[in-house]
Motif scaffolding. Structure first.
Motif, PDB file in Angstrom:
ATOM      1  N   GLN A  52    -103.062   4.845  74.349  1.00 56.27           N
ATOM      2  CA  GLN A  52    -103.418   6.270  74.356  1.00 56.27           C
ATOM      3  C   GLN A  52    -103.905   6.709  72.981  1.00 56.27           C
ATOM      4  O   GLN A  52    -104.888   7.446  72.869  1.00 56.27           O
ATOM      5  N   ASP A  53    -103.222   6.266  71.933  1.00 55.56           N
ATOM      6  CA  ASP A  53    -103.627   6.615  70.564  1.00 55.56           C
ATOM      7  C   ASP A  53    -105.013   6.072  70.236  1.00 55.56           C
ATOM      8  O   ASP A  53    -105.803   6.752  69.576  1.00 55.56           O
ATOM      9  N   ILE A  54    -105.311   4.881  70.707  1.00 49.61           N
ATOM     10  CA  ILE A  54    -106.638   4.286  70.473  1.00 49.61           C
ATOM     11  C   ILE A  54    -107.715   5.131  71.169  1.00 49.61           C
ATOM     12  O   ILE A  54    -108.760   5.428  70.589  1.00 49.61           O
ATOM     13  N   ILE A  55    -107.440   5.522  72.403  1.00 47.46           N
ATOM     14  CA  ILE A  55    -108.389   6.352  73.155  1.00 47.46           C
ATOM     15  C   ILE A  55    -108.591   7.691  72.459  1.00 47.46           C
ATOM     16  O   ILE A  55    -109.726   8.148  72.265  1.00 47.46           O
ATOM     17  N   LYS A  56    -107.495   8.332  72.039  1.00 46.70           N
ATOM     18  CA  LYS A  56    -107.608   9.627  71.365  1.00 46.70           C
ATOM     19  C   LYS A  56    -108.351   9.488  70.036  1.00 46.70           C
ATOM     20  O   LYS A  56    -109.119  10.382  69.659  1.00 46.70           O
TER      21      LYS A  56
END
Length: 162
Positions: A52-56
Motif C-alpha cells: 500500500q505504501d509503495i502504491i501511495k
C-alpha cells in the motif's frame, strides 16, 4: 483566485460527473478552477501495508508533478482539521486577504495519500471521520468551495455596506 483540484483516479459514475460539471460551471463565474486527474495505481484487495505504501508513493509522485510552486496546498485527509461550512469559507477568504492567489486541493486515491503529500501540505482538511469514496469527495469539495464563495461574497457585501 486560481483553484486546482489534483485528484487520484478518474470519476466513472455518470451522476457524479454531472454534479461535478454543474459545480465547476457555477464556480467558474467566480474563480479560475480546474481538476487534474492523475492515474491511480492498481490496489488489489488484501495487499500488505508495505505494498500500500509503495502504491501511495507512486500516486504521490504523480500528484507532485501538478502541485504548483507558490500555491497554498490543502490535502484532504481524515486526520486533518475539521471545519464547518462557515469556518471553511472564512479560511478561504482569509487566504485571499493574505495574498494567496492559488490553492491546490489534493484528493488521494482509494488508499489515501502518501506521507510525503500529507507532510508537504500547508493544511490538512478533514470533511469527516467517515471514509468517503474518493470520487465522491470531488463533488463534496466543489460544493464547499461554491458555498465558501457565496458566504464570502455576502460577508464582503455586508462589510462594504457598513
Amino acid at each position: 483566485m486560481d483553484i486546482r483540484i489534483i485528484a487520484v483516479g478518474k470519476v466513472k459514475e455518470p451522476y457524479l460527473k454531472k454534479g461535478i460539471e454543474e459545480y465547476i460551471n457555477r464556480i467558474r463565474t467566480y474563480y479560475n478552477i480546474e481538476i487534474i486527474e492523475v492515474q491511480d495505481e492498481r490496489a488489489p484487495e488484501g495487499i500488505s501495508k508495505h505494498a500500500q505504501d509503495i502504491i501511495k508513493a507512486k500516486e504521490g509522485e504523480k500528484i507532485m508533478r501538478f502541485k504548483r510552486a507558490g500555491a497554498f496546498s490543502i490535502a484532504l485527509a481524515i486526520e486533518g482539521q475539521p471545519f464547518n461550512s462557515e469556518n471553511f469559507a472564512e479560511r478561504i477568504s482569509n487566504l485571499g486577504e493574505k495574498g494567496v492567489e492559488s490553492i491546490d486541493f489534493i484528493i488521494g486515491g482509494s488508499l489515501g495519500l502518501h506521507d510525503s503529500i500529507i507532510n508537504g501540505a500547508d493544511m490538512l482538511l478533514s470533511f469527516s471521520s467517515f471514509t468517503f469514496p474518493h470520487q465522491l469527495m470531488r463533488l463534496i469539495l466543489l460544493d464547499q468551495i461554491y458555498i465558501a464563495y457565496e458566504k464570502g461574497s455576502k460577508g464582503h457585501e455586508n462589510k462594504n455596506n457598513r
